[in-house]
Design a protein around this motif. Structure first.
Motif, PDB file in Angstrom:
ATOM      1  N   ILE A 193       0.577  -1.216   0.160  1.00 53.00           N
ATOM      2  CA  ILE A 193      -0.302  -0.025  -0.232  1.00 53.00           C
ATOM      3  C   ILE A 193       0.794   1.342   0.171  1.00 53.00           C
ATOM      4  N   LYS A 194       2.332   1.230   1.071  1.00 51.76           N
ATOM      5  CA  LYS A 194       3.232   2.753   0.747  1.00 51.76           C
ATOM      6  C   LYS A 194       3.432   2.954  -0.707  1.00 51.76           C
ATOM      7  N   GLY A 195       4.243   1.438  -1.203  1.00 53.17           N
ATOM      8  CA  GLY A 195       4.517   2.202  -3.047  1.00 53.17           C
ATOM      9  C   GLY A 195       3.445   2.321  -3.367  1.00 53.17           C
ATOM     10  N   TRP A 196       2.103   1.681  -3.863  1.00 57.02           N
ATOM     11  CA  TRP A 196       1.361   2.446  -4.375  1.00 57.02           C
ATOM     12  C   TRP A 196       0.767   4.132  -3.686  1.00 57.02           C
ATOM     13  N   HIS A 197       0.616   3.854  -2.616  1.00 56.39           N
ATOM     14  CA  HIS A 197       0.494   4.901  -2.564  1.00 56.39           C
ATOM     15  C   HIS A 197       1.394   6.635  -2.626  1.00 56.39           C
ATOM     16  N   ASN A 198       2.848   5.816  -3.157  1.00 50.54           N
ATOM     17  CA  ASN A 198       3.415   7.162  -3.229  1.00 50.54           C
ATOM     18  C   ASN A 198       3.486   7.748  -4.521  1.00 50.54           C
ATOM     19  N   GLU A 199       3.611   6.468  -5.752  1.00 46.28           N
ATOM     20  CA  GLU A 199       3.102   6.730  -7.203  1.00 46.28           C
ATOM     21  C   GLU A 199       1.983   7.086  -7.609  1.00 46.28           C
ATOM     22  N   ALA A 200       0.974   6.907  -7.198  1.00 44.37           N
ATOM     23  CA  ALA A 200      -0.830   7.416  -7.076  1.00 44.37           C
ATOM     24  C   ALA A 200      -0.400   8.846  -7.001  1.00 44.37           C
ATOM     25  N   LEU A 201      -0.182   9.050  -5.513  1.00 45.57           N
ATOM     26  CA  LEU A 201      -0.471  10.838  -4.634  1.00 45.57           C
ATOM     27  C   LEU A 201       1.012  11.522  -6.044  1.00 45.57           C
ATOM     28  N   ALA A 202       1.901  11.403  -6.437  1.00 45.65           N
ATOM     29  CA  ALA A 202       2.735  11.932  -7.133  1.00 45.65           C
ATOM     30  C   ALA A 202       1.883  12.032  -8.385  1.00 45.65           C
ATOM     31  N   LYS A 203       0.934  11.146  -9.106  1.00 49.39           N
ATOM     32  CA  LYS A 203       1.123  10.959 -10.425  1.00 49.39           C
ATOM     33  C   LYS A 203      -0.439  12.357 -10.305  1.00 49.39           C
ATOM     34  N   ALA A 204      -1.589  11.765  -9.352  1.00 45.26           N
ATOM     35  CA  ALA A 204      -2.589  12.934  -8.842  1.00 45.26           C
ATOM     36  C   ALA A 204      -1.852  13.709  -9.091  1.00 45.26           C
ATOM     37  N   LYS A 205      -1.025  14.414  -8.091  1.00 44.77           N
ATOM     38  CA  LYS A 205      -0.346  15.777  -7.721  1.00 44.77           C
ATOM     39  C   LYS A 205      -0.385  16.822  -9.112  1.00 44.77           C
ATOM     40  N   GLU A 206       0.413  15.894 -10.046  1.00 42.52           N
ATOM     41  CA  GLU A 206       1.417  15.983 -11.371  1.00 42.52           C
ATOM     42  C   GLU A 206       0.097  16.621 -12.147  1.00 42.52           C
ATOM     43  N   LEU A 207      -1.530  15.686 -12.177  1.00 46.66           N
ATOM     44  CA  LEU A 207      -2.203  16.106 -13.098  1.00 46.66           C
ATOM     45  C   LEU A 207      -3.177  17.396 -12.861  1.00 46.66           C
ATOM     46  N   ILE A 208      -3.009  17.397 -11.399  1.00 45.57           N
ATOM     47  CA  ILE A 208      -4.212  18.739 -10.952  1.00 45.57           C
ATOM     48  C   ILE A 208      -3.343  19.603 -10.681  1.00 45.57           C
ATOM     49  N   ALA A 209      -2.392  19.964 -10.617  1.00 40.66           N
ATOM     50  CA  ALA A 209      -1.375  20.570 -11.040  1.00 40.66           C
ATOM     51  C   ALA A 209      -1.657  22.065 -10.134  1.00 40.66           C
ATOM     52  N   SER A 210      -1.556  21.779  -8.715  1.00 40.67           N
ATOM     53  CA  SER A 210      -2.423  22.715  -7.514  1.00 40.67           C
ATOM     54  C   SER A 210      -1.177  24.011  -8.231  1.00 40.67           C
ATOM     55  N   PRO A 211      -1.637  25.455  -8.166  1.00 40.77           N
ATOM     56  CA  PRO A 211      -0.638  26.291  -8.028  1.00 40.77           C
ATOM     57  C   PRO A 211       0.600  26.937  -6.568  1.00 40.77           C
ATOM     58  N   LEU A 224      -4.698  35.955  -0.266  1.00 36.90           N
ATOM     59  CA  LEU A 224      -3.934  34.651  -0.981  1.00 36.90           C
ATOM     60  C   LEU A 224      -2.982  35.770  -2.257  1.00 36.90           C
ATOM     61  N   PRO A 225      -2.095  35.381  -2.839  1.00 38.17           N
ATOM     62  CA  PRO A 225      -1.040  36.228  -3.762  1.00 38.17           C
ATOM     63  C   PRO A 225      -1.488  36.419  -4.935  1.00 38.17           C
ATOM     64  N   PRO A 247      -9.678  21.900 -10.284  1.00 45.01           N
ATOM     65  CA  PRO A 247      -9.251  21.183  -9.517  1.00 45.01           C
ATOM     66  C   PRO A 247      -8.244  21.222  -8.913  1.00 45.01           C
ATOM     67  N   GLY A 248      -7.369  22.185  -8.514  1.00 45.71           N
ATOM     68  CA  GLY A 248      -5.381  22.642  -8.438  1.00 45.71           C
ATOM     69  C   GLY A 248      -6.094  23.823  -7.960  1.00 45.71           C
ATOM     70  N   VAL A 249      -6.819  24.947  -7.979  1.00 41.46           N
ATOM     71  CA  VAL A 249      -6.384  25.801  -7.206  1.00 41.46           C
ATOM     72  C   VAL A 249      -6.975  25.610  -6.721  1.00 41.46           C
ATOM     73  N   PHE A 250      -8.873  24.793  -6.341  1.00 38.26           N
ATOM     74  CA  PHE A 250      -9.795  24.960  -5.233  1.00 38.26           C
ATOM     75  C   PHE A 250      -8.435  24.062  -4.000  1.00 38.26           C
ATOM     76  N   LEU A 251      -7.777  22.862  -4.431  1.00 33.83           N
ATOM     77  CA  LEU A 251      -7.369  22.134  -3.608  1.00 33.83           C
ATOM     78  C   LEU A 251      -6.178  23.507  -3.012  1.00 33.83           C
ATOM     79  N   SER A 252      -5.247  23.716  -3.540  1.00 34.62           N
ATOM     80  CA  SER A 252      -4.576  24.907  -3.193  1.00 34.62           C
ATOM     81  C   SER A 252      -5.345  26.150  -2.109  1.00 34.62           C
ATOM     82  N   GLU A 253      -6.524  26.114  -2.654  1.00 32.13           N
ATOM     83  CA  GLU A 253      -6.824  27.398  -1.550  1.00 32.13           C
ATOM     84  C   GLU A 253      -7.717  26.401  -0.160  1.00 32.13           C
TER      85      GLU A 253
END
Length: 432
Positions: free
Chosen positions: A82-100, A128-129, A271-277
């Motif tokens: 689960i740890k290996g999965w989570h690290n990879e899945a979370l990293a990809k999700a963050k990359e695509l969501i692309a929060s400022p 905020l900025p 979704p990335g802007v929402f997530l950031s705020e």
């Protein structure tokens, strides 16, 4: 249903005002009932495979592009750890969501403090900025002295972008008639942030991107035809006049595709802007001395449910999540329901890696409640149930079935008093 015409139901405002203004075809009332009531067909394995869909004969082909079990789904047999999965899945999700980038913790300014409804209420703002200042309220039981568990209460969309946090709180006996009506139809007549605060929580509710104090202001926009937003409306001495507010809500719904395209061009997503705020608000909440940062939950209806999917899925500081009225599958959105949803929903390319419920499933094994309405016009019931199966399998594989619950209620799109009671009990179970 209150009328034979599905667009007459006030609870359909979420997509009535947000999307119909932008897509004139959908305003043809002779066609709309057929669109809304059309049922998809299913293949032998139970997946959606409509020959007719909201994108015509391309629907089955588009749905076929989705893998039954995406590559970064924890349901995929290749994932053993689960740890290996989570690290990879979370990293990809963050990359695509692309929060400022959020920057540092902003200075929080206290504008007013008072007692109402048995609660201590603080009216706050921070800068905020980008954009205008964010306004928020913090509610907690009167006289509380020890650090409290906390809830980040996420307001809905509702086709009402003129307002933000005010849709789910009540801070005085005087209330705007549109807010009073909204709480009556969607929340059983309750300000749910107040109600959960009374149970012993500190509750922070803030305006998010394009809502309330964070909305797009007339005077800041250049290059668009204002339509019914004439000079009188733009300089109205009473900007909260109901007619003025409703005109703004219609315009801001039609403006969503403009904002979304501009965000894509800037290399981010809604979704990335929402997530950031929302994470900035979470930073603020977690930094307060009067709350326990290890006991923070979040939740919300509709657009608040969407924000719960992303915030609860991607930020482990959310120890308990309640997603209300925003759960289905990507297939449902491809074939049947994308037009009922805001542009704020979509993260391009993410469906290649995770089904929609698996965004929230990134939080496994942390406690998660999903509340659905059987007659919710925004989704297909079978796909809401399929999303439940998906999340159930994720939690089962993680050995955490007791941390996940989905409940289904009769009725249309809402977070009524029974649903609130169940949600608050879930918070109590895991945060107290």
């Amino acid at each position: 249903m209150t009328s034979g015409n599905p667009w007459d139901n006030g609870r359909r405002d979420f997509f009535k005002t947000s999307f119909a203004a932008a897509i004139p075809f959908l305003m043809n009332e002779d066609l709309m009932p057929d669109i809304i009531s059309s049922e998809p067909t299913f293949s032998s394995d139970g997946s959606m495979a409509a020959q007719k869909s909201i994108i015509g004969g391309y629907g089955a082909w588009a749905a076929s592009l989705l893998k039954p079990v995406p590559s970064l789904s924890y349901r995929n047999p290749k994932w053993k750890d689960i740890k290996g999965w989570h690290n990879e899945a979370l990293a990809k999700a963050k990359e695509l969501i692309a929060s400022p980038e959020r920057g540092g913790l902003p200075q929080v300014n206290l504008e007013k403090k008072y007692i109402y409804d048995g609660l201590e209420i603080e009216e706050l703002w921070w800068q905020l900025p980008y954009g205008r200042a964010t306004r928020a309220v913090l509610l907690k039981p009167q006289g509380a002295t020890k650090p409290l568990p906390a809830i980040l209460a996420l307001h809905d969309h509702g086709g009402k972008k003129y307002f933000g946090y005010r849709k789910i709180v009540k801070t005085s006996d005087e209330q705007h008639p549109l807010l009073k009506d909204h709480q009556a139809t969607d929340y059983g007549g309750k300000a749910w942030a107040n109600e959960v605060a009374k149970r012993g929580y500190a509750v922070l509710v803030h305006d998010t991107f394009t809502f309330g104090s964070r909305r797009v202001y007339y005077e800041d926009v250049h290059g668009l035809d204002w339509g019914e937003l004439n000079v009188t409306n733009k300089t109205d001495e009473n900007p909260e006049d109901s007619e003025h507010v409703e005109i703004y809500n219609r315009w801001s719904g039609a403006h969503e595709h403009v904002m979304s395209k501009s965000l894509f061009c800037a290399g981010t997503t809604w979704p990335g802007v929402f997530l950031s705020e929302d994470q900035t608000a979470l930073d603020i909440l977690a930094s307060r001395k009067d709350i326990d940062p290890e006991r923070i939950g979040c939740g919300g209806l509709s657009g608040g449910g969407l924000r719960t999917v992303y915030l609860g899925g991607l930020d482990p500081r959310i120890k308990c999540a309640v997603c209300v009225g925003f759960m289905t599958t990507w297939a449902d959105l491809i074939l049947t329901k994308s037009f009922t949803h805001t542009w704020m929903t979509y993260t391009p390319l993410l469906p290649q890696y995770l089904d929609f419920p698996e965004i929230l499933g990134l939080r496994v094994p942390l406690p998660t409640l999903v509340q659905n309405n059987n007659q919710d016009e925004l989704y297909t019931l079978s796909e809401m149930k399929r999303a439940d199966v998906v999340l159930g399998e994720v939690y089962k594989k993680a050995g955490a079935s007791d941390k996940y619950l989905a409940k289904f209620y009769d009725g249309e799109h809402k977070f009524d008093t029974q649903m609130q009671a169940d949600a608050f009990n879930w918070f109590d179970k895991w945060l107290k």
